[in-house]
Design a protein around this motif. Sequence first.
Motif, short mmCIF file in Angstrom:
data_model
loop_
_atom_site.label_atom_id
_atom_site.label_comp_id
_atom_site.label_asym_id
_atom_site.label_seq_id
_atom_site.Cartn_x
_atom_site.Cartn_y
_atom_site.Cartn_z
N GLY A 119 0.84 -2.38 -19.35
CA GLY A 119 0.75 -3.47 -18.40
C GLY A 119 -0.61 -4.13 -18.37
N VAL A 120 -1.42 -3.90 -19.40
CA VAL A 120 -2.77 -4.46 -19.45
C VAL A 120 -2.83 -5.66 -20.40
N PHE A 121 -2.44 -5.47 -21.65
CA PHE A 121 -2.68 -6.49 -22.68
C PHE A 121 -1.94 -7.80 -22.43
N GLY A 122 -0.86 -7.77 -21.68
CA GLY A 122 -0.15 -9.00 -21.38
C GLY A 122 -0.74 -9.78 -20.23
N ASN A 123 -1.76 -9.21 -19.58
CA ASN A 123 -2.37 -9.82 -18.41
C ASN A 123 -3.82 -10.21 -18.61
N ILE A 124 -4.29 -10.13 -19.86
CA ILE A 124 -5.68 -10.48 -20.14
C ILE A 124 -5.73 -11.37 -21.38
N ALA A 125 -6.83 -12.09 -21.53
CA ALA A 125 -6.99 -13.00 -22.67
C ALA A 125 -7.14 -12.22 -23.97
N GLY A 126 -6.81 -12.89 -25.09
CA GLY A 126 -6.85 -12.23 -26.38
C GLY A 126 -8.19 -11.62 -26.73
N THR A 132 -11.29 -4.58 -25.36
CA THR A 132 -10.79 -3.34 -24.78
C THR A 132 -10.46 -2.33 -25.87
N ILE A 133 -9.81 -2.77 -26.92
CA ILE A 133 -9.49 -1.87 -28.03
C ILE A 133 -10.75 -1.30 -28.64
N ALA A 134 -11.79 -2.14 -28.77
CA ALA A 134 -13.06 -1.65 -29.30
C ALA A 134 -13.65 -0.57 -28.41
N THR A 135 -13.45 -0.69 -27.11
CA THR A 135 -14.00 0.28 -26.16
C THR A 135 -13.23 1.59 -26.18
N PHE A 136 -12.00 1.59 -26.69
CA PHE A 136 -11.20 2.81 -26.70
C PHE A 136 -11.85 3.92 -27.52
N ALA A 137 -12.74 3.56 -28.44
CA ALA A 137 -13.47 4.59 -29.19
C ALA A 137 -14.39 5.39 -28.26
N GLN A 138 -14.69 4.85 -27.08
CA GLN A 138 -15.48 5.56 -26.08
C GLN A 138 -14.58 6.37 -25.13
N LEU A 139 -13.31 6.02 -25.06
CA LEU A 139 -12.41 6.66 -24.11
C LEU A 139 -11.54 7.74 -24.73
N CYS A 140 -11.33 7.68 -26.04
CA CYS A 140 -10.35 8.53 -26.71
C CYS A 140 -11.03 9.56 -27.61
N ARG A 141 -10.57 10.80 -27.55
CA ARG A 141 -11.11 11.84 -28.42
C ARG A 141 -10.55 11.66 -29.83
N ALA A 142 -11.18 12.29 -30.81
CA ALA A 142 -10.64 12.28 -32.16
C ALA A 142 -9.29 12.99 -32.16
N GLY A 143 -8.29 12.32 -32.69
CA GLY A 143 -6.95 12.85 -32.69
C GLY A 143 -6.15 12.51 -31.45
N TRP A 148 0.23 1.86 -25.39
CA TRP A 148 -0.05 0.53 -24.84
C TRP A 148 1.22 -0.32 -24.86
N THR A 149 1.18 -1.42 -24.11
CA THR A 149 2.31 -2.36 -24.08
C THR A 149 1.79 -3.78 -24.21
N ARG A 150 2.67 -4.63 -24.73
CA ARG A 150 2.40 -6.07 -24.80
C ARG A 150 3.72 -6.75 -25.16
N HIS A 151 4.06 -7.84 -24.49
CA HIS A 151 5.31 -8.54 -24.79
C HIS A 151 5.29 -9.12 -26.20
N ARG A 152 6.47 -9.48 -26.72
CA ARG A 152 6.59 -10.00 -28.09
C ARG A 152 6.92 -11.48 -28.14
N PHE A 205 -8.89 -9.10 -15.59
CA PHE A 205 -7.45 -9.14 -15.35
C PHE A 205 -7.09 -10.51 -14.78
N VAL A 206 -6.33 -11.28 -15.53
CA VAL A 206 -5.97 -12.63 -15.14
C VAL A 206 -4.58 -12.66 -14.50
N GLY A 207 -3.62 -11.95 -15.10
CA GLY A 207 -2.23 -11.96 -14.65
C GLY A 207 -1.38 -12.78 -15.58
N TYR A 208 -0.22 -12.25 -15.94
CA TYR A 208 0.65 -12.94 -16.90
C TYR A 208 1.14 -14.27 -16.36
#
Length: 214
Positions: A119-126, A132-143, A148-152, A205-208
């Motif tokens: 419910g994040v990627f569909g509510n924020i600008a590209g 945010t994806i770049a920051t996931f390297a700070q949030l996620c352990r190796a492995g 995530w979700t995003r409409h099609r 967060f802008v909102g869809y």
Amino acid sequence: MDWQAWHDEYDDPGSRLARRLRVVQQRIRLALDACPPGPLRLVSLCAGQGRDLLEVLDGHPRRDDVLARLVELDPGNTAKAEEKAGAAGLVQVEVITADAALTDHYQGMVPADIVLACGVFGNIAGEDVERTIATFAQLCRAGGTVVWTRHRRPPDLVPQICRWFEERGFHLEWLSEPDAGYGVGAHRFTGTPQPLVTGERMFTFVGYDLLGNG
């Protein structure tokens, strides 16, 4: 936007959101099953009422191993999440009312075994999706796994989202079909976790409804 009323669609088993929720929950179950033995950590961005995680943990064999933090700005939604966690006896789940875009709120919980961005990627600008994806390297352990979700709907950003993940050391584990009526993905981090940089904003967060993302 009334974000509490937005969750009401989950109560209709045939709705798009309910169908997406079931898929998200299945990916979370699989991610939990794949985690190594022992304690594990999970963080959820823009967690809403926590339905995706809390309904999975209640009854899952790893429930007592999971230390989780749900970050959500709407106090009505966090109240419902706290109520649900309490009713299930999930005392190791922390729900905080705060801006999930700020890296400060993940201190002490990262790198995590599972990161939820539903419910994040569909509510924020590209550009914020990429940041945010770049920051996931700070949030996620190796492995670890990011679900995530995003409409099609056009313009379909999902192929680009997958490329951004790949460029930053994440391997595609699973992606819903383009005609499913929703987009759900799971990526496994094969890179090296980076130290958390506090005081940073991942997205606005802008909102869809304002973005025209329906």
